[in-house]
Design a protein around this motif. Structure first.
Motif, PDB file in Angstrom:
ATOM      1  N   LEU A  69       0.834  -1.199   0.000  1.00  0.00           N
ATOM      2  CA  LEU A  69       0.000   0.000   0.000  1.00  0.00           C
ATOM      3  C   LEU A  69       0.870   1.251   0.000  1.00  0.00           C
ATOM      4  O   LEU A  69       0.624   2.205  -0.745  1.00  0.00           O
ATOM      5  N   ALA A  70       1.930   1.231   0.828  1.00  0.00           N
ATOM      6  CA  ALA A  70       2.859   2.364   0.851  1.00  0.00           C
ATOM      7  C   ALA A  70       3.592   2.501  -0.477  1.00  0.00           C
ATOM      8  O   ALA A  70       3.809   3.618  -0.971  1.00  0.00           O
ATOM      9  N   THR A  71       3.971   1.370  -1.073  1.00  0.00           N
ATOM     10  CA  THR A  71       4.673   1.395  -2.362  1.00  0.00           C
ATOM     11  C   THR A  71       3.800   1.979  -3.459  1.00  0.00           C
ATOM     12  O   THR A  71       4.235   2.847  -4.230  1.00  0.00           O
ATOM     13  N   ILE A  72       2.561   1.507  -3.547  1.00  0.00           N
ATOM     14  CA  ILE A  72       1.643   2.010  -4.574  1.00  0.00           C
ATOM     15  C   ILE A  72       1.407   3.509  -4.385  1.00  0.00           C
ATOM     16  O   ILE A  72       1.368   4.276  -5.347  1.00  0.00           O
ATOM     17  N   MET A  73       1.262   3.932  -3.126  1.00  0.00           N
ATOM     18  CA  MET A  73       1.067   5.356  -2.827  1.00  0.00           C
ATOM     19  C   MET A  73       2.218   6.184  -3.383  1.00  0.00           C
ATOM     20  O   MET A  73       1.998   7.241  -4.010  1.00  0.00           O
ATOM     21  N   GLN A  74       3.454   5.722  -3.173  1.00  0.00           N
ATOM     22  CA  GLN A  74       4.613   6.489  -3.636  1.00  0.00           C
ATOM     23  C   GLN A  74       4.756   6.448  -5.155  1.00  0.00           C
ATOM     24  O   GLN A  74       5.014   7.467  -5.795  1.00  0.00           O
ATOM     25  N   VAL A  75       4.576   5.262  -5.743  1.00  0.00           N
ATOM     26  CA  VAL A  75       4.767   5.110  -7.187  1.00  0.00           C
ATOM     27  C   VAL A  75       3.687   5.867  -7.960  1.00  0.00           C
ATOM     28  O   VAL A  75       3.940   6.376  -9.057  1.00  0.00           O
ATOM     29  N   LEU A  76       2.482   5.945  -7.399  1.00  0.00           N
ATOM     30  CA  LEU A  76       1.407   6.706  -8.045  1.00  0.00           C
ATOM     31  C   LEU A  76       1.833   8.141  -8.328  1.00  0.00           C
ATOM     32  O   LEU A  76       1.467   8.720  -9.352  1.00  0.00           O
ATOM     33  N   ASP A  77       2.615   8.714  -7.417  1.00  0.00           N
ATOM     34  CA  ASP A  77       2.967  10.126  -7.544  1.00  0.00           C
ATOM     35  C   ASP A  77       3.953  10.412  -8.672  1.00  0.00           C
ATOM     36  O   ASP A  77       4.235  11.584  -8.949  1.00  0.00           O
ATOM     37  N   THR A  78       4.491   9.377  -9.313  1.00  0.00           N
ATOM     38  CA  THR A  78       5.359   9.612 -10.464  1.00  0.00           C
ATOM     39  C   THR A  78       4.563  10.041 -11.694  1.00  0.00           C
ATOM     40  O   THR A  78       5.111  10.657 -12.597  1.00  0.00           O
ATOM     41  N   THR A  79       3.256   9.718 -11.721  1.00  0.00           N
ATOM     42  CA  THR A  79       2.452  10.051 -12.910  1.00  0.00           C
ATOM     43  C   THR A  79       1.130  10.728 -12.596  1.00  0.00           C
ATOM     44  O   THR A  79       0.548  11.369 -13.471  1.00  0.00           O
ATOM     45  N   ILE A  80       0.629  10.622 -11.358  1.00  0.00           N
ATOM     46  CA  ILE A  80      -0.732  11.092 -11.076  1.00  0.00           C
ATOM     47  C   ILE A  80      -0.861  12.608 -11.208  1.00  0.00           C
ATOM     48  O   ILE A  80      -1.927  13.126 -11.569  1.00  0.00           O
ATOM     49  N   ALA A  81       0.238  13.339 -10.937  1.00  0.00           N
ATOM     50  CA  ALA A  81       0.158  14.809 -10.962  1.00  0.00           C
ATOM     51  C   ALA A  81       0.263  15.377 -12.375  1.00  0.00           C
ATOM     52  O   ALA A  81      -0.089  16.551 -12.594  1.00  0.00           O
ATOM     53  N   ASN A  82       0.732  14.559 -13.335  1.00  0.00           N
ATOM     54  CA  ASN A  82       0.972  15.085 -14.684  1.00  0.00           C
ATOM     55  C   ASN A  82      -0.281  15.680 -15.309  1.00  0.00           C
ATOM     56  O   ASN A  82      -0.233  16.761 -15.906  1.00  0.00           O
ATOM     57  N   VAL A  83      -1.396  14.946 -15.197  1.00  0.00           N
ATOM     58  CA  VAL A  83      -2.616  15.397 -15.874  1.00  0.00           C
ATOM     59  C   VAL A  83      -3.230  16.605 -15.185  1.00  0.00           C
ATOM     60  O   VAL A  83      -4.090  17.287 -15.766  1.00  0.00           O
ATOM     61  N   ALA A  84      -2.815  16.892 -13.952  1.00  0.00           N
ATOM     62  CA  ALA A  84      -3.391  18.022 -13.216  1.00  0.00           C
ATOM     63  C   ALA A  84      -2.605  19.315 -13.427  1.00  0.00           C
ATOM     64  O   ALA A  84      -3.015  20.369 -12.919  1.00  0.00           O
ATOM     65  N   LEU A  85      -1.498  19.262 -14.176  1.00  0.00           N
ATOM     66  CA  LEU A  85      -0.655  20.453 -14.333  1.00  0.00           C
ATOM     67  C   LEU A  85      -1.394  21.663 -14.921  1.00  0.00           C
ATOM     68  O   LEU A  85      -1.192  22.787 -14.455  1.00  0.00           O
ATOM     69  N   PRO A  86      -2.241  21.505 -15.953  1.00  0.00           N
ATOM     70  CA  PRO A  86      -2.935  22.694 -16.484  1.00  0.00           C
ATOM     71  C   PRO A  86      -3.783  23.397 -15.424  1.00  0.00           C
ATOM     72  O   PRO A  86      -3.797  24.632 -15.356  1.00  0.00           O
ATOM     73  N   ASP A  87      -4.517  22.623 -14.607  1.00  0.00           N
ATOM     74  CA  ASP A  87      -5.351  23.236 -13.565  1.00  0.00           C
ATOM     75  C   ASP A  87      -4.480  23.865 -12.473  1.00  0.00           C
ATOM     76  O   ASP A  87      -4.814  24.927 -11.940  1.00  0.00           O
ATOM     77  N   MET A  88      -3.371  23.201 -12.134  1.00  0.00           N
ATOM     78  CA  MET A  88      -2.435  23.776 -11.152  1.00  0.00           C
ATOM     79  C   MET A  88      -1.908  25.110 -11.641  1.00  0.00           C
ATOM     80  O   MET A  88      -1.797  26.085 -10.883  1.00  0.00           O
ATOM     81  N   ARG A  89      -1.527  25.148 -12.915  1.00  0.00           N
ATOM     82  CA  ARG A  89      -0.938  26.361 -13.497  1.00  0.00           C
ATOM     83  C   ARG A  89      -1.908  27.534 -13.380  1.00  0.00           C
ATOM     84  O   ARG A  89      -1.511  28.657 -13.034  1.00  0.00           O
TER      85      ARG A  89
END
Length: 520
Positions: A29-49
């Protein structure tokens, strides 16, 4: 390194570990949580910007800060776990990762977001290598293959479902939830680890500051160069040349230093283990193929096939399904089949999936996307599990902490290099293909290409044909990238026979072979 034990904590006895399934579930569970963050934020960049008032150039530091920080700190996980205890370092890493994930979610400016992402990468760097180390320690050697099957499922699932989950959270709620999602996952993982995770001995380990500093400079400069190269047009920018010089200098000083110092940051003797050295090479190839293909597919499906974000995520999901199915299946086969044959099978399936992808057409339906995705998932699952097992099958346990750190680091560097190469090739080939296609269009054949009854003016016809040429040039460039990755995969197959077969495969008892799935 021969170090005095600081306490009386006995080493973990893999034959006598209570609550093993719960421990493994919490680690994953901890591993999946960390590995998710390598790609999960990419699609949110336009809204973050838009929310943070960032430009197109500066918003990328949200990704760069995390990647560089994690890459620099990852090699330290072995030393930290030896010095302060693996259990203690793992729990502090999870706590810090969850805390800074929450702070990322409430970030009020780009500066604070980059700072929190950097610290999130610092604390998250040790989670994956320490989880893998625990998975190996709490299972007997003859069951390492089954343990690595569970580990591989989480490692490959995270990057695949990350964009889908990130897109869903961003569209249904807002971009801040791509970070908030880590909080409940981390709390559950932390509670389980605090309750059941066994302690490990601590050692008096001297910190080789010069060796670490040289390696950190090399890794940090390399990651910066790879991450920013495409934005700065690579070697036409002075910054890239400076980062390249720093990377080469850092790695050179590191290699010279560890070969001469008595107690280096990373003991070069561990690389005499052939399986570890070859395992690092293969995980490098897996990093290139897995994340490079994941980086190419979403923009291709969006720009050429006009798929919305949710549909794009669904088209990516067969890879995750295939990888999980194969990981579970391989976990049951590792006792009966030579692991090297499984690696060859996986590389062959991965190469075949890339061949299918090199035949894609803008006019095709979703069938080939799904079929190629499932086959690629099967292939990557069939490679990752045996390689994760073989890499540590003959390695002295005293090197396991540094070995798992390097295993994670090399996979991430392979991913960064793979993404940079295929992105650079894509950009170059798109320009070349577009030029060749447009050069064949002239006033004499302009109307014939669109049909004599189109009723368009010459300017309108030129605009339409230019768009079609751009789409066709892009499609050909994507196909060339898939073919390039196919050849890389095929080229690695002969190297499989440099791996040594684990002794337990030929010496394991019938009882061991019949023990069943690792979580049962």
């Amino acid at each position: 390194m021969a170090d005095a034990i600081q306490d009386d904590t006995p080493p973990i006895d893999p034959e006598n570990v209570p609550n093993r399934p719960i421990i493994m579930a919490c680690l994953m569970l901890a591993t999946i949580m960390q590995v998710l963050d390598t790609t999960i934020a990419n699609v949110a960049l336009p809204d973050m910007r838009a929310d943070l008032g960032a430009s197109l150039d500066t918003i990328n530091w949200v990704l760069t800060s995390y990647i560089v920080a994690a890459a620099i700190v990852t090699p330290m996980s072995g030393w930290l776990s030896n010095r302060f205890g693996r259990r203690e370092v793992f729990m502090v890493s999870v706590i810090g990762f969850v805390l800074f994930s929450m702070l990322c979610g409430i970030a009020w400016s780009l500066d604070t977001m980059v700072l929190f992402r950097l610290l999130q990468g610092v604390f998250g760097a040790a989670i994956v290598p320490l989880a893998q180390n625990f998975m190996l320690d709490i299972n007997p050697r003859e069951r390492h293959g089954q343990a690595m099957a569970v580990f591989a499922a989480g490692i490959m699932l995270g990057p695949i479902i990350g964009p889908t989950l990130g897109g869903y959270l961003t569209e249904s709620f807002n971009w801040r939830w791509v970070f908030y999602i880590n909080v409940p996952l981390g709390i559950i993982a932390l509670a389980g680890c605090m309750t059941f995770l066994p302690k490990t001995p601590k050692s008096k380990v001297n910190f080789d500051f010069i060796g670490f500093a040289a390696l950190a400079i090399g890794i940090g400069a390399l990651q910066l160069m790879l991450d920013r190269g495409s934005d700065l047009d690579w070697f036409s920018a002075t910054e890239i040349w400076i980062e390249l010089a720093l990377a080469i200098s850092g790695f050179w000083v590191f290699l010279v230093w560890i070969m001469g110092v008595e107690k280096p940051f990373i003991d070069p003797k561990m690389f005499l283990d052939r399986n570890l050295s070859m395992g690092l090479l293969f995980i490098f190839v897996i990093g290139i193929v897995l994340l490079a293909s994941l980086a190419l597919l979403p923009p291709m499906l969006s720009s050429i096939f006009s798929y919305p974000t949710v549909t794009t995520g669904l088209m990516m999901s067969p890879r995750g399904v295939g990888a999980m199915i194969m990981a579970i299946l391989i976990g049951r086969l590792v006792k009966f089949i030579d692991l090297r044959l499984l690696v060859m099978l996986g590389l062959g399936m991965t190469a075949y999936s890339l061949y299918i992808m090199s035949t894609f057409s803008p006019l095709m339906g979703p069938r080939l996307l799904i079929v190629s995705g499932v086959i690629q998932g099967f292939g990557l699952g069939a490679v990752f599990v045996p390689i994760s097992t073989l890499a540590f099958a003959t390695l002295d346990p005293k090197y396991r902490g540094d070995g798992t750190a390097l295993f994670s680091l090399v996979r991430n560097i392979g991913s960064s290099i793979g993404i940079s190469i295929v992105t650079a090739l894509l950009t170059h080939n798109m320009a070349v293909n577009h030029s060749e296609i447009v050069s064949s269009i002239n006033p004499q054949n302009l109307q014939s290409l669109l049909g004599s009854g189109s009723g368009m003016s010459s300017e309108q016809s030129s605009y339409v044909l230019n768009n079609l040429a751009t789409q066709q040039a892009s499609m050909i460039a994507y196909l060339d990238d898939f073919k390039f990755m196919m050849w890389i995969t095929l080229a690695s197959i002969p190297l499989v026979w440099f791996l040594r077969k684990p002794d337990y495969q030929s010496q394991g008892s019938g009882k061991e072979a019949e023990e069943g799935p690792i979580l049962e």
